[in-house]
Design a protein around this motif. Structure first.
Motif, PDB file in Angstrom:
ATOM      1  N   THR A  99      24.939  14.005   0.990  1.00  0.00           N
ATOM      2  CA  THR A  99      25.043  15.397   0.533  1.00  0.00           C
ATOM      3  C   THR A  99      24.021  15.674  -0.554  1.00  0.00           C
ATOM      4  O   THR A  99      23.579  14.759  -1.253  1.00  0.00           O
ATOM      5  N   CYS A 100      23.650  16.950  -0.681  1.00  0.00           N
ATOM      6  CA  CYS A 100      22.735  17.383  -1.727  1.00  0.00           C
ATOM      7  C   CYS A 100      23.300  18.672  -2.311  1.00  0.00           C
ATOM      8  O   CYS A 100      23.499  19.649  -1.587  1.00  0.00           O
ATOM      9  N   TYR A 101      23.583  18.652  -3.615  1.00  0.00           N
ATOM     10  CA  TYR A 101      24.183  19.828  -4.264  1.00  0.00           C
ATOM     11  C   TYR A 101      23.094  20.656  -4.937  1.00  0.00           C
ATOM     12  O   TYR A 101      22.570  20.270  -5.974  1.00  0.00           O
ATOM     13  N   VAL A 102      22.741  21.779  -4.328  1.00  0.00           N
ATOM     14  CA  VAL A 102      21.709  22.642  -4.903  1.00  0.00           C
ATOM     15  C   VAL A 102      22.372  23.655  -5.836  1.00  0.00           C
ATOM     16  O   VAL A 102      23.196  24.455  -5.386  1.00  0.00           O
ATOM     17  N   PRO A 103      22.019  23.623  -7.131  1.00  0.00           N
ATOM     18  CA  PRO A 103      22.666  24.533  -8.081  1.00  0.00           C
ATOM     19  C   PRO A 103      22.327  26.002  -7.789  1.00  0.00           C
ATOM     20  O   PRO A 103      21.168  26.338  -7.560  1.00  0.00           O
ATOM     21  N   ILE A 104      23.354  26.854  -7.782  1.00  0.00           N
ATOM     22  CA  ILE A 104      23.207  28.286  -7.498  1.00  0.00           C
ATOM     23  C   ILE A 104      24.002  29.046  -8.567  1.00  0.00           C
ATOM     24  O   ILE A 104      25.121  28.651  -8.887  1.00  0.00           O
ATOM     25  N   PRO A 105      23.423  30.134  -9.112  1.00  0.00           N
ATOM     26  CA  PRO A 105      24.133  30.847 -10.179  1.00  0.00           C
ATOM     27  C   PRO A 105      25.534  31.310  -9.780  1.00  0.00           C
ATOM     28  O   PRO A 105      25.734  31.838  -8.682  1.00  0.00           O
ATOM     29  N   LYS A 106      26.439  31.125 -10.650  1.00  0.00           N
ATOM     30  CA  LYS A 106      27.795  31.643 -10.745  1.00  0.00           C
ATOM     31  C   LYS A 106      28.533  32.071  -9.479  1.00  0.00           C
ATOM     32  O   LYS A 106      28.357  33.171  -8.984  1.00  0.00           O
ATOM     33  N   SER A 107      29.419  31.219  -9.033  1.00  0.00           N
ATOM     34  CA  SER A 107      30.401  31.544  -7.991  1.00  0.00           C
ATOM     35  C   SER A 107      29.810  32.223  -6.754  1.00  0.00           C
ATOM     36  O   SER A 107      30.143  33.353  -6.428  1.00  0.00           O
ATOM     37  N   PRO A 108      28.905  31.554  -6.057  1.00  0.00           N
ATOM     38  CA  PRO A 108      28.316  32.193  -4.880  1.00  0.00           C
ATOM     39  C   PRO A 108      29.355  32.447  -3.791  1.00  0.00           C
ATOM     40  O   PRO A 108      30.306  31.698  -3.643  1.00  0.00           O
ATOM     41  N   HIS A 109      29.167  33.533  -3.066  1.00  0.00           N
ATOM     42  CA  HIS A 109      30.006  33.831  -1.909  1.00  0.00           C
ATOM     43  C   HIS A 109      29.068  34.145  -0.759  1.00  0.00           C
ATOM     44  O   HIS A 109      28.470  35.201  -0.720  1.00  0.00           O
ATOM     45  N   GLY A 110      28.956  33.240   0.163  1.00  0.00           N
ATOM     46  CA  GLY A 110      28.119  33.526   1.313  1.00  0.00           C
ATOM     47  C   GLY A 110      26.869  32.685   1.328  1.00  0.00           C
ATOM     48  O   GLY A 110      26.196  32.497   0.312  1.00  0.00           O
ATOM     49  N   VAL A 111      26.587  32.126   2.505  1.00  0.00           N
ATOM     50  CA  VAL A 111      25.313  31.447   2.738  1.00  0.00           C
ATOM     51  C   VAL A 111      24.920  31.786   4.174  1.00  0.00           C
ATOM     52  O   VAL A 111      25.730  31.706   5.082  1.00  0.00           O
ATOM     53  N   ASN A 112      23.663  32.245   4.337  1.00  0.00           N
ATOM     54  CA  ASN A 112      23.234  32.714   5.653  1.00  0.00           C
ATOM     55  C   ASN A 112      21.848  32.189   5.969  1.00  0.00           C
ATOM     56  O   ASN A 112      20.994  32.097   5.084  1.00  0.00           O
ATOM     57  N   ALA A 113      21.615  31.851   7.228  1.00  0.00           N
ATOM     58  CA  ALA A 113      20.356  31.262   7.677  1.00  0.00           C
ATOM     59  C   ALA A 113      19.416  32.354   8.182  1.00  0.00           C
ATOM     60  O   ALA A 113      19.800  33.189   8.993  1.00  0.00           O
ATOM     61  N   SER A 114      18.172  32.324   7.707  1.00  0.00           N
ATOM     62  CA  SER A 114      17.202  33.324   8.166  1.00  0.00           C
ATOM     63  C   SER A 114      16.773  32.992   9.594  1.00  0.00           C
ATOM     64  O   SER A 114      16.729  31.818   9.980  1.00  0.00           O
ATOM     65  N   PRO A 115      16.440  34.013  10.388  1.00  0.00           N
ATOM     66  CA  PRO A 115      16.151  33.777  11.806  1.00  0.00           C
ATOM     67  C   PRO A 115      14.861  33.000  12.064  1.00  0.00           C
ATOM     68  O   PRO A 115      14.680  32.459  13.154  1.00  0.00           O
ATOM     69  N   ASP A 116      13.971  32.886  11.051  1.00  0.00           N
ATOM     70  CA  ASP A 116      12.764  32.081  11.249  1.00  0.00           C
ATOM     71  C   ASP A 116      13.050  30.593  11.064  1.00  0.00           C
ATOM     72  O   ASP A 116      12.167  29.760  11.220  1.00  0.00           O
ATOM     73  N   GLY A 117      14.285  30.260  10.695  1.00  0.00           N
ATOM     74  CA  GLY A 117      14.672  28.861  10.591  1.00  0.00           C
ATOM     75  C   GLY A 117      14.300  28.205   9.282  1.00  0.00           C
ATOM     76  O   GLY A 117      14.552  27.023   9.073  1.00  0.00           O
ATOM     77  N   LYS A 118      13.674  28.963   8.349  1.00  0.00           N
ATOM     78  CA  LYS A 118      13.142  28.317   7.147  1.00  0.00           C
ATOM     79  C   LYS A 118      14.092  28.309   5.957  1.00  0.00           C
ATOM     80  O   LYS A 118      14.029  27.417   5.123  1.00  0.00           O
ATOM     81  N   TYR A 119      14.915  29.335   5.823  1.00  0.00           N
ATOM     82  CA  TYR A 119      15.658  29.519   4.572  1.00  0.00           C
ATOM     83  C   TYR A 119      17.160  29.711   4.776  1.00  0.00           C
ATOM     84  O   TYR A 119      17.594  30.199   5.820  1.00  0.00           O
ATOM     85  N   PHE A 120      17.912  29.344   3.753  1.00  0.00           N
ATOM     86  CA  PHE A 120      19.292  29.803   3.605  1.00  0.00           C
ATOM     87  C   PHE A 120      19.311  30.717   2.373  1.00  0.00           C
ATOM     88  O   PHE A 120      18.668  30.407   1.374  1.00  0.00           O
ATOM     89  N   VAL A 121      20.057  31.783   2.464  1.00  0.00           N
ATOM     90  CA  VAL A 121      20.216  32.674   1.313  1.00  0.00           C
ATOM     91  C   VAL A 121      21.655  32.617   0.850  1.00  0.00           C
ATOM     92  O   VAL A 121      22.586  32.695   1.654  1.00  0.00           O
ATOM     93  N   CYS A 122      21.813  32.461  -0.448  1.00  0.00           N
ATOM     94  CA  CYS A 122      23.116  32.215  -1.048  1.00  0.00           C
ATOM     95  C   CYS A 122      23.223  33.145  -2.256  1.00  0.00           C
ATOM     96  O   CYS A 122      22.317  33.180  -3.075  1.00  0.00           O
TER      97      CYS A 122
END
Ligand code: K7E
Ligand code: CUA
Length: 650
Positions: free
Chosen positions: A338-361
């Protein structure tokens, strides 16, 4: 229609003619920012309910040629299927998009009197029963529906939905749009996020879904048997992998924090879940003290290698192999699962971009969206980068209460702003440049008011490589004044936005009964349904059209029954008080949509049989007398005459 469109034409609230929209967005945010965040820590997420969206739509977007219309004329079909969760109704709903017409409600975790879900023996076997024959659960809470993939896009074969309340995963067949399997996940509570994988990480030929990943929110003591309830630091949650075909649980991975939504990469290598409460709080205030929570990434190949090598533990009472994915056990990137990527304060939602490159959180208590580059997460696992946080390549400020993000096929992202009651459209590449220091790029491209408090949103074909950037539907949690009042509980409001142009345009809205959370919008040619069953699919089928009969073995009576409009194969059948009666009904009608119902008054039995379908029910004939079994589904001019007489002698 045109006037309506123009009236709601996607301009941001405009009280000053001179400011450009970027500046307005920022000043509005600054103005609201302090008050709203203070409100959050005290009064919960309901702040801003009374101040949003009051007649602020002014002016019209410049007329673009041939603007798409959400209107679907009588007799015409929608271009997309929408698969909606039904929240605490426990069901899945199917809508036509863009019209928003509700086409079907699929019973999943909820007993249903029309189809006989929870009544027939077949559906009860899927739902699960207790030793006394009662249904194991009669409540459900569906949040996220997702479809199976092939080559990075929907193949229409299966759809899965979670049940948050009892931690069950259900599968719906794409061809009949009926539930065919339900699995209860062991060792977890609050199963929330769910996502199918898109291909196998190591076998290139397996370019389709073979696993479904399930995040769980609530941390628990293990084994959860009442002996260890007070040591809350020892609580943990588990990420679960379910086999897409057999629906059996393959493995679980132990993690720190609460898992929320789930996303998967197009190469099959990574799955991720955004996390809140990495503080391990058990009361509300402690759950939001940390400045950063995480998006935890799972290295699927390594987890499965650990399972194969037996590097697992088990919880007493469960056979599922568990891999240790906690932070402490995964400090070395080269062996980490596992890899824990720090994200600001209580994220809700993670979605994959259709180009396959990114997740947005998005952090719901932070006005930002974090863009995580998957390549960099893989680099971390290979030991090339030091800090998991290095995988974050952009973090634009977009507005208040960002929850979920959708994408078009032109590099733009669309995020719901729960507190602002807006959708913000922003450019991913621009956000990356801005994060790298470029001050000349414009990240936010447009804003539009929605009504009100949006949760999920989804764009047409969004979560596939075929995202087409045509329609965006917004699941608004509150409708307030948009519909005739119907007592204390208002419907929710699904709004449709045309995203084919530069400016978003609100073109349609429809009420929905609480509470859909998430939905997907699938091009109609991806779905191949069938309208008539094959009789051979049912082992119990009464195949002979003249084969209706009564069979008795001791006090067990089996009624083999056929239906052909407008008659059942037996006009009467007699049993004795105390008999255990099983009725097997095969519908011999072959005409599309020619189904029949079968209801027995006072015996609590009601179900339908579709063309060529067989269903069965079992009950104890404990009430003597005459009971008219009647067809509940209008099938024929003589539908009212379609009956059979159950006679129970004392
Ligand atoms: Cu309501 Cu996806 Cu369960 Cu967000 S979730 S809003
Ligand atoms: Cu058969 Cu109505």
């Amino acid at each position: 229609m045109k006037n309506d469109n123009e009236k709601n034409s996607g301009q941001s609230p405009d009280n000053s003619l001179e400011l450009d929209e970027e500046e307005q967005g920022i000043s509005r945010r600054k103005f609201l920012g302090t008050a709203a965040l203070v409100g959050l820590s005290g009064a919960g997420l309901s702040v801003g309910l009374s101040s949003c969206g009051k007649g602020e739509d002014k002016g019209a977007a410049p007329a673009a040629p041939a603007q798409p219309s959400a209107e679907v004329h009588p007799g015409q079909l929608d271009e997309y299927y929408g698969f909606w969760s039904g929240g605490h109704s426990g069901e899945v709903r199917i809508m036509g998009i863009p019209s928003g017409r509700e086409i079907k409600r699929v019973p999943v975790f909820n007993p249903d009197a029309m189809s006989g879900w929870g009544v027939t023996n077949e559906s009860r076997a899927i739902l699960g029963t207790n030793k006394d024959g009662s249904l194991r659960y009669t409540t459900g809470d569906t949040h996220h529906v997702h479809g199976s993939y092939k080559d990075g896009t929907y193949d229409g074969k299966y759809f899965w939905v979670n049940d948050k309340i009892h931690s069950r995963i259900a599968r719906m067949r794409g061809d009949t749009m009926e539930t065919d399997k339900i699995t209860e996940l062991p060792n977890v509570q609050g199963f929330h996020g769910i996502f199918p994988d898109k291909r196998d990480p190591v076998k290139p030929e397996v370019n389709y879904t073979t696993r479904v990943f399930c995040g769980s929110e609530f941390r628990l003591p293990q084994p959860n048997n009442g002996t260890n309830m007070d040591d809350t630091d020892a609580y943990y949650s588990l990420f679960t992998c379910v086999d897409a075909e057999t629906m059996e649980v393959r493995w679980q991975c132990k993690v720190d924090g609460n898992m929320d939504l789930v996303a998967t990469s197009y190469d099959g290598k990574l799955a991720a879940s955004n996390q809140y409460n990495t503080e391990k709080g058990v009361v509300y205030a402690n759950m939001m003290s940390a400045e950063r929570d995480s998006c935890v990434f799972f290295n699927i190949e390594r987890i499965e290698a650990a399972v194969a090598a037996g590097k697992v533990s088990k919880i007493p009472g469960s056979d599922v192999p568990i891999v240790d994915g906690t932070r402490a056990a995964n400090a070395d990137p080269k062996t980490a699962v596992t890899c824990y990527v720090p994200i600001p304060k209580s994220p809700h939602g993670v979605n994959a971009s259709p180009d396959g490159k990114y997740f947005v959180c998005s952090g719901k208590l932070s006005p930002t969206a974090s863009v995580i580059e998957l390549e960099r997460v893989l680099h971390w696992f290979e030991g090339h980068t030091k800090e998991p946080r290095d995988a974050v390549v952009a973090e634009p400020e977009i507005g208040l209460g960002p929850l979920h993000t959708a994408f078009d096929n032109r590099g733009s992202a669309y995020t719901t702003l729960f507190l602002d009651s807006q959708i913000v459209k922003w450019n991913i590449d621009a956000a990356i440049k801005a994060y790298a220091g470029d001050k000349n790029v414009k990240v936010v491209e447009d804003r539009i008011d929605v009504h009100y408090q949006p949760g999920h949103l989804n764009a047409s074909m969004n979560e596939t490589k075929e995202a087409d950037g045509k329609w965006l539907v917004i699941g608004c949690k509150f409708s307030k004044d948009r519909y005739l009042p119907v007592g204390p509980l208002h419907p929710e409001n699904e709004q449709t936005i045309d995203i084919s142009g530069e400016k978003m345009r609100l073109v349609h809205e429809t009420s929905v009964w609480p509470e859909p959370h998430d939905f997907i919008i699938v091009k109609r040619d991806k779905i191949k349904t069938r309208q008539v069953y094959n009789m051979d699919e049912f082992p119990l089928a009464v195949k002979d059209i003249n084969g209706s009969k009564i069979e008795r073995q001791g006090n067990k009576v089996t009624i083999h029954l056929t239906s052909v409009a407008p008659a059942f194969g037996l006009s009467e059948f007699r049993v004795k008080k105390g008999d255990e009666v099983t009725i097997i009904l095969t519908n011999h009608d072959k005409v599309e949509d020619l189904g029949h119902g079968f209801a027995i008054p006072k015996y609590n039995i009601n179900f339908i049989v579709n063309p060529q379908e067989t269903k069965s029910v079992t009950f104890v004939a404990d009430k003597p007398g005459v009971y008219w079994c009647y067809c509940t589904h209008f099938c024929h001019a003589l539908h009212l005459e379609m009956r059979s007489r159950l006679m129970v002698s004392p």
